[in-house]
Scaffold this motif. Structure first.
Motif, PDB file in Angstrom:
ATOM      1  N   ALA A  56       0.831  -1.206   0.000  1.00  0.00           N
ATOM      2  CA  ALA A  56       0.000   0.000   0.000  1.00  0.00           C
ATOM      3  C   ALA A  56       0.864   1.254   0.000  1.00  0.00           C
ATOM      4  O   ALA A  56       1.578   1.531   0.968  1.00  0.00           O
ATOM      5  CB  ALA A  56      -0.898  -0.013   1.235  1.00  0.00           C
ATOM      6  N   HIS A  57       0.793   1.995  -1.108  1.00  0.00           N
ATOM      7  CA  HIS A  57       1.549   3.242  -1.219  1.00  0.00           C
ATOM      8  C   HIS A  57       0.657   4.393  -0.772  1.00  0.00           C
ATOM      9  O   HIS A  57      -0.327   4.715  -1.436  1.00  0.00           O
ATOM     10  CB  HIS A  57       2.035   3.432  -2.657  1.00  0.00           C
ATOM     11  N   HIS A  58       1.015   4.974   0.361  1.00  0.00           N
ATOM     12  CA  HIS A  58       0.208   6.047   0.943  1.00  0.00           C
ATOM     13  C   HIS A  58       0.746   7.405   0.516  1.00  0.00           C
ATOM     14  O   HIS A  58       1.950   7.647   0.580  1.00  0.00           O
ATOM     15  CB  HIS A  58       0.310   6.022   2.476  1.00  0.00           C
ATOM     16  N   PRO A  76       3.738   3.356  -6.981  1.00  0.00           N
ATOM     17  CA  PRO A  76       4.051   4.788  -6.976  1.00  0.00           C
ATOM     18  C   PRO A  76       4.190   5.395  -8.368  1.00  0.00           C
ATOM     19  O   PRO A  76       4.969   6.309  -8.565  1.00  0.00           O
ATOM     20  CB  PRO A  76       5.400   4.818  -6.239  1.00  0.00           C
ATOM     21  N   GLU A  77       3.435   4.894  -9.329  1.00  0.00           N
ATOM     22  CA  GLU A  77       3.559   5.367 -10.707  1.00  0.00           C
ATOM     23  C   GLU A  77       2.360   6.235 -11.083  1.00  0.00           C
ATOM     24  O   GLU A  77       1.299   6.117 -10.487  1.00  0.00           O
ATOM     25  CB  GLU A  77       3.595   4.166 -11.680  1.00  0.00           C
ATOM     26  N   PRO A  78       2.510   7.055 -12.136  1.00  0.00           N
ATOM     27  CA  PRO A  78       1.385   7.893 -12.578  1.00  0.00           C
ATOM     28  C   PRO A  78       0.153   7.075 -12.962  1.00  0.00           C
ATOM     29  O   PRO A  78      -0.965   7.541 -12.815  1.00  0.00           O
ATOM     30  CB  PRO A  78       1.942   8.624 -13.801  1.00  0.00           C
ATOM     31  N   ASP A  79       0.361   5.847 -13.464  1.00  0.00           N
ATOM     32  CA  ASP A  79      -0.809   5.046 -13.881  1.00  0.00           C
ATOM     33  C   ASP A  79      -1.287   4.124 -12.763  1.00  0.00           C
ATOM     34  O   ASP A  79      -1.967   3.136 -13.008  1.00  0.00           O
ATOM     35  CB  ASP A  79      -0.481   4.234 -15.143  1.00  0.00           C
ATOM     36  N   ALA A  80      -0.953   4.460 -11.539  1.00  0.00           N
ATOM     37  CA  ALA A  80      -1.333   3.617 -10.402  1.00  0.00           C
ATOM     38  C   ALA A  80      -2.839   3.643 -10.184  1.00  0.00           C
ATOM     39  O   ALA A  80      -3.518   4.606 -10.536  1.00  0.00           O
ATOM     40  CB  ALA A  80      -0.635   4.116  -9.140  1.00  0.00           C
TER      41      ALA A  80
ATOM     42  N   ALA B  28      10.444  16.081   2.935  1.00  0.00           N
ATOM     43  CA  ALA B  28      10.033  14.862   2.226  1.00  0.00           C
ATOM     44  C   ALA B  28       9.523  15.219   0.834  1.00  0.00           C
ATOM     45  O   ALA B  28       9.865  14.561  -0.155  1.00  0.00           O
ATOM     46  CB  ALA B  28       8.944  14.139   3.018  1.00  0.00           C
ATOM     47  N   ALA B  29       8.729  16.261   0.776  1.00  0.00           N
ATOM     48  CA  ALA B  29       8.110  16.622  -0.501  1.00  0.00           C
ATOM     49  C   ALA B  29       9.130  17.018  -1.552  1.00  0.00           C
ATOM     50  O   ALA B  29       8.914  16.815  -2.743  1.00  0.00           O
ATOM     51  CB  ALA B  29       7.106  17.753  -0.303  1.00  0.00           C
ATOM     52  N   THR B  30      10.272  17.588  -1.145  1.00  0.00           N
ATOM     53  CA  THR B  30      11.247  17.974  -2.167  1.00  0.00           C
ATOM     54  C   THR B  30      11.983  16.742  -2.687  1.00  0.00           C
ATOM     55  O   THR B  30      12.479  16.734  -3.799  1.00  0.00           O
ATOM     56  CB  THR B  30      12.306  18.971  -1.643  1.00  0.00           C
ATOM     57  N   ILE B  31      12.064  15.700  -1.876  1.00  0.00           N
ATOM     58  CA  ILE B  31      12.822  14.512  -2.285  1.00  0.00           C
ATOM     59  C   ILE B  31      11.931  13.509  -3.019  1.00  0.00           C
ATOM     60  O   ILE B  31      12.346  12.884  -3.974  1.00  0.00           O
ATOM     61  CB  ILE B  31      13.406  13.799  -1.042  1.00  0.00           C
ATOM     62  N   GLN B  32      10.710  13.337  -2.526  1.00  0.00           N
ATOM     63  CA  GLN B  32       9.854  12.302  -3.084  1.00  0.00           C
ATOM     64  C   GLN B  32       9.097  12.805  -4.308  1.00  0.00           C
ATOM     65  O   GLN B  32       9.007  13.994  -4.537  1.00  0.00           O
ATOM     66  CB  GLN B  32       8.856  11.843  -2.013  1.00  0.00           C
ATOM     67  N   SER B  33       8.561  11.864  -5.066  1.00  0.00           N
ATOM     68  CA  SER B  33       7.722  12.278  -6.187  1.00  0.00           C
ATOM     69  C   SER B  33       6.317  11.754  -5.915  1.00  0.00           C
ATOM     70  O   SER B  33       6.148  10.775  -5.190  1.00  0.00           O
ATOM     71  CB  SER B  33       8.265  11.699  -7.487  1.00  0.00           C
ATOM     72  N   PHE B  34       5.343  12.394  -6.458  1.00  0.00           N
ATOM     73  CA  PHE B  34       3.955  12.040  -6.163  1.00  0.00           C
ATOM     74  C   PHE B  34       3.223  11.739  -7.459  1.00  0.00           C
ATOM     75  O   PHE B  34       2.172  12.293  -7.740  1.00  0.00           O
ATOM     76  CB  PHE B  34       3.292  13.166  -5.354  1.00  0.00           C
ATOM     77  N   GLY B  35       3.819  10.818  -8.222  1.00  0.00           N
ATOM     78  CA  GLY B  35       3.289  10.458  -9.526  1.00  0.00           C
ATOM     79  C   GLY B  35       1.805  10.233  -9.580  1.00  0.00           C
ATOM     80  O   GLY B  35       1.099  10.843 -10.382  1.00  0.00           O
ATOM     81  N   PRO B  36       1.275   9.356  -8.714  1.00  0.00           N
ATOM     82  CA  PRO B  36      -0.158   9.067  -8.807  1.00  0.00           C
ATOM     83  C   PRO B  36      -1.019  10.307  -8.612  1.00  0.00           C
ATOM     84  O   PRO B  36      -1.962  10.538  -9.356  1.00  0.00           O
ATOM     85  CB  PRO B  36      -0.385   8.045  -7.690  1.00  0.00           C
ATOM     86  N   THR B  37      -0.714  11.133  -7.600  1.00  0.00           N
ATOM     87  CA  THR B  37      -1.599  12.259  -7.319  1.00  0.00           C
ATOM     88  C   THR B  37      -1.425  13.392  -8.329  1.00  0.00           C
ATOM     89  O   THR B  37      -2.319  14.211  -8.505  1.00  0.00           O
ATOM     90  CB  THR B  37      -1.397  12.796  -5.891  1.00  0.00           C
TER      91      THR B  37
END
Lengths: 239, 241
Positions: A56-58, A76-80, B28-37
């Motif tokens: 589960a990727h939160h 964690p991908e755009p197409d998740a 955290a936000a500068t390091i991580q990516s938030f592809g899905p959102t």
């Protein structure tokens, strides 16, 4: 078992659709989702079946100091695929919940202290600042898309999910797969987090479903009509 | 009793976010990516009601992204502000995809034709012509909506079970005061939009008789059962430590 990366049925998004999306995106603002500031990775299990364990990727944000709300995706991908949500509250807030509500929530102490819950890409010292707090929280997780069954679409009812609470529950192959993909070592993290305290009052006996199975079912009942006196009562029936 | 407006929402209990917390978040936000959102490209406003109780009508701000041409996934918040509460989510599929669903699944999905053609569903801030290009498609889709935070009851925290929600399917269901409140706040007129959208068509095969819960009430309840253990060699039950 490797997570299934089945595609959602349907055509690839058309360019014209993307253009309309881009036009709206340029005009509109997305205040609530833009607040998401953190990616956390962990496992959930179905509250009625511990053999079904889901990565589960939160994607979380703080509503305030005592509460977070997280979207859960299968990768964690755009197409998740959006598969669930989780609310996270401090122990103080959890203790204000009615006793009938507490079983739907799970503790985080074990997940954090065992090293299994982590923030991909974030250096240990920064990560641990936040996880120190996480270890003292409770979460309520609900999943809507049974990707572990291979469902191509979100079928069925929403399910209450639970989290790991002790050694021996998580399937070793799932753990190893995660460790390889992210270059993390749960054992090593466990040592780094040995000094973390958990909940001030210990894990509440009603949390984690108090150890029993919970399953959501659907009941058909009379639908209460909207009862607007000035309007003719109109049932909610298909046209 | 007047339904609760989103504009008078109780606060979530707890302290305001500390600066220290925000700093860790920002790091955290500068390091991580938030592809899905980051896929979220659209804000839609509509109303939902509980599948067992049409008197409980909730303003629902959808933030949607395309998974592909045939499916969208939307987060639902109670208002369009940064401190909004995440109250639900909705999956939206084309008619083709809807028709592939098992018959037992279809009742949990609702049609969008009425909401779109009545003008009640709209994209805040987006000019009519652009908005209508997308709503033409939405009118032919079906949605599955689940809410988990009963803000209309005044719940300060997300209590209880997730509930299946339904959408408006004909005139006379939506409370006039809720409608007027949204129209005032967004400077829109549902009647005017209805006229602009008169040309739109709904699903090719008409609204499926099993959709919209086939007109019955649906309520999620909880059943306590034996929890299946993980079957791991050193099997350990899921009890509190």
């Amino acid at each position: 078992m490797e997570p299934l990366h089945a595609s959602v049925p349907g055509e690839k998004t058309k360019i014209t659709t993307s253009l309309v999306d881009t036009a709206s995106a340029a005009i509109q603002t997305f205040g609530p989702p833009n607040k998401i500031h953190q990616h956390l990775c962990v496992f959930h299990m179905y509250a009625d079946d511990m053999t079904r364990q889901v990565e589960a990727h939160h994607y979380c944000c703080n509503v305030n100091e005592d509460m977070r709300q997280c979207l859960i995706y299968d990768r964690p991908e755009p197409d998740a695929r959006l598969i669930g949500v989780e609310y996270i509250v401090t122990e103080d807030l959890f203790l204000t919940l009615p006793d009938s509500e507490k079983p739907l929530w799970h503790s985080h102490e074990y997940e954090v202290k065992s090293g299994v819950l982590f923030m991909p890409g974030v250096p240990g010292p920064v990560e641990r600042q936040d996880l120190d707090k996480m270890a003292k929280t409770y979460g309520k997780a609900i999943h809507f898309w049974q990707v572990d069954k291979g469902d191509e679409l979100p079928l069925g009812l929403p399910h209450v999910m639970m989290a790991l609470t002790r050694d021996g529950q998580l399937y070793p192959n799932l753990a190893r797969d995660m460790e390889n993909r992210y270059g993390v070592t749960f054992e090593k993290e466990k040592m780094n987090r040995a000094n973390m305290e958990g909940l001030a009052h210990g894990v509440h006996p009603k949390a984690n479903a108090a150890g029993i199975g919970l399953k959501t079912v659907l009941r058909e009942i009379e639908c209460k009509p909207s009862g607007i006196s000035s309007l003719e009562p109109v049932p909610r029936a298909p046209i | 009793m007047d339904p609760v407006h989103a504009s008078i929402a109780p606060e979530v209990p707890g302290e305001k976010t500390k600066v220290g917390t925000s700093l860790v978040d920002t790091a955290a936000a500068t390091i991580q990516s938030f592809g899905p959102t980051k896929q979220i490209h659209q804000h839609l406003c509509a109303f939902h009601f509980y599948a067992d109780d049409m008197t409980r009508q909730v303003e629902a701000h959808h933030y949607c992204g395309h998974v592909n041409e045939d499916m969208r996934q939307c987060l639902i918040y109670d208002r369009p502000d940064a401190d909004a509460r995440l109250i639900g989510l909705e999956y939206i599929v084309t008619e083709e995809l809807f028709l592939t669903l098992p018959d037992t699944e279809k009742p949990m999905w609702h049609s969008h034709e009425y909401e779109v053609k009545s003008g009640v569903l709209f994209l805040p801030g987006v000019p009519g012509p652009v908005e209508r290009k997308d709503l033409e498609k939405v009118a032919k889709t079906y949605g599955k909506t689940i809410h988990f935070w009963q803000v209309d009851k005044g719940d300060e925290l997300p209590l209880g079970l997730p509930q299946v929600m339904m959408a408006l399917t004909r005139d006379g269901q939506l409370y006039p005061n809720l409608a007027k409140d949204v129209e005032s706040r967004y400077g829109v007129s549902f009647e005017k939009e209805r006229a602009n959208r008169a040309y739109m068509e709904g699903p090719t095969h008409g609204i499926h008789p099993k959709a919209n819960a086939a007109g019955v009430g649906l309520k999620t309840v909880l059943r306590e059962i034996e929890c299946k253990p993980s079957g791991h060699p050193e099997s350990v039950p899921r009890i509190f430590v």
